[in-house]
Structures are given as C-alpha cells and as structure tokens.
Scaffold this motif. Structure first.
Motif, PDB file in Angstrom:
ATOM      1  N   LYS A  40      22.082  69.194  39.166  1.00  0.00           N
ATOM      2  CA  LYS A  40      23.426  69.684  38.856  1.00  0.00           C
ATOM      3  C   LYS A  40      24.444  68.564  38.654  1.00  0.00           C
ATOM      4  N   ASN A  41      24.125  67.358  39.123  1.00  0.00           N
ATOM      5  CA  ASN A  41      25.005  66.201  38.923  1.00  0.00           C
ATOM      6  C   ASN A  41      24.631  65.418  37.665  1.00  0.00           C
ATOM      7  N   SER A  61      12.623  53.953  38.929  1.00  0.00           N
ATOM      8  CA  SER A  61      14.008  53.632  38.590  1.00  0.00           C
ATOM      9  C   SER A  61      14.713  54.757  37.853  1.00  0.00           C
ATOM     10  N   ILE A  62      13.967  55.650  37.193  1.00  0.00           N
ATOM     11  CA  ILE A  62      14.621  56.736  36.453  1.00  0.00           C
ATOM     12  C   ILE A  62      15.270  57.747  37.400  1.00  0.00           C
ATOM     13  N   ILE A  63      14.717  57.882  38.596  1.00  0.00           N
ATOM     14  CA  ILE A  63      15.270  58.825  39.559  1.00  0.00           C
ATOM     15  C   ILE A  63      16.684  58.375  39.936  1.00  0.00           C
ATOM     16  N   GLY A  64      17.633  59.271  39.726  1.00  0.00           N
ATOM     17  CA  GLY A  64      19.030  58.961  40.013  1.00  0.00           C
ATOM     18  C   GLY A  64      19.813  58.450  38.812  1.00  0.00           C
ATOM     19  N   HIS A 120      23.085  79.993  42.387  1.00  0.00           N
ATOM     20  CA  HIS A 120      23.629  78.638  42.261  1.00  0.00           C
ATOM     21  C   HIS A 120      22.737  77.822  41.335  1.00  0.00           C
ATOM     22  N   ILE A 121      23.371  77.098  40.420  1.00  0.00           N
ATOM     23  CA  ILE A 121      22.630  76.227  39.505  1.00  0.00           C
ATOM     24  C   ILE A 121      22.231  74.969  40.271  1.00  0.00           C
ATOM     25  N   LYS A 122      20.934  74.695  40.292  1.00  0.00           N
ATOM     26  CA  LYS A 122      20.420  73.500  40.963  1.00  0.00           C
ATOM     27  C   LYS A 122      20.188  72.366  39.972  1.00  0.00           C
ATOM     28  N   GLY A 123      19.948  72.728  38.700  1.00  0.00           N
ATOM     29  CA  GLY A 123      19.641  71.763  37.665  1.00  0.00           C
ATOM     30  C   GLY A 123      18.913  72.471  36.540  1.00  0.00           C
TER      31      GLY A 123
END
Length: 143
Positions: A40-41, A61-64, A120-123
């Motif tokens: 969601k971010n 490294s792609i995580i985040g 709720h939208i999680k992603g």
C-alpha cells in the motif's frame, strides 16, 4: 486460558513458515511472467526471478524499493496511474510499452490484482507478460 507455546514450538512454527515461504517463492520463480507484489506504500515486497533478471536487480535489494527506482522515471510515469488505481482497489488489465535503456521497445500485458483484507487495501499482485514477439509479428503481418 490457552497455554503459551514453548520456545521449541515457536522455533518449529517459524521453520514451517520459512519453508512455506520458500516453497511459494520457488513456484513463482518458475513462471515466465514477471511477478511482483507492491504494498500500500507503493514499495516492492516481492519480485520473482524473472522480474529480477529483466530489471537487473538483486533479489534482496528490490524489497522496499519504489517502482520508479526499478523502472526509471519515464517508464513509471506511463503506468503510475495504473498503480494508483490498483492501490485504490481497482483491478487493472492493460497492454502498454516502454523504451528500454538499450533502445529496444518492451511491449507487455499487465494484470494488477488488488490484495484486499477486511475491506483494507494491502497492496497488489502484478503479473506482467512480455508480448514483444507477438507485437513484432503483428507489425510484420500488417506491413
């Protein structure tokens, strides 16, 4: 009142969860499609090996990272509204293209599947298929 799990029981449960995560990651890694999960971010929480290789990113490294960091400003601007729609709960199914750094055009078909829990939208899960050869063939036939 329920009994608290022992340290050994917690270790066993963690091992089971890690094994399950590894199992599902390996299944996604077998797919020829580019599969990623964006939270969601608007940050990556998962990308399969096909995705990682294509965009030349390290699996950890792609995580985040933000999609703009991986795709580049120009390519991301083309699809940003699709990400926003998926993150507002609207499934997205579309075809598009963008220019790769080497000058080639990448044609793709994308499906963004919103992840909704308890309203709720999680992603969203993004499944992207390379249709460059298909588009090249269409152009050759119509020429």
């Amino acid at each position: 009142m329920s009994k608290k799990p022992s340290y050994e029981e917690l270790e066993q449960r963690i091992a089971e969860l890690e094994e399950s995560q590894s199992f599902f990651s390996s299944l996604f890694d077998m797919l020829p499609e580019y599969v990623s999960y964006i939270d969601k971010n608007n940050t990556y929480r998962f990308a399969n090996k096909t995705y990682q290789k294509f965009f030349n990113v390290d699996p950890h490294s792609i995580i985040g990272m933000q999609p703009k960091e991986v795709l580049g400003d120009e390519a991301y601007e083309e699809i940003a509204h699709r990400h926003e729609s998926a993150l507002s709960g609207q499934e997205q199914n579309y075809e598009s293209k963008f220019l790769l750094p080497n000058g080639d055009t990448f044609y793709f078909r994308a499906n963004y599947l919103p992840h909704i829990e308890n309203d709720h939208i999680k992603g969203f899960l993004a499944v992207v298929q390379d249709i460059t050869e298909e588009k090249d063939t269409e152009r050759q036939i119509s020429a």
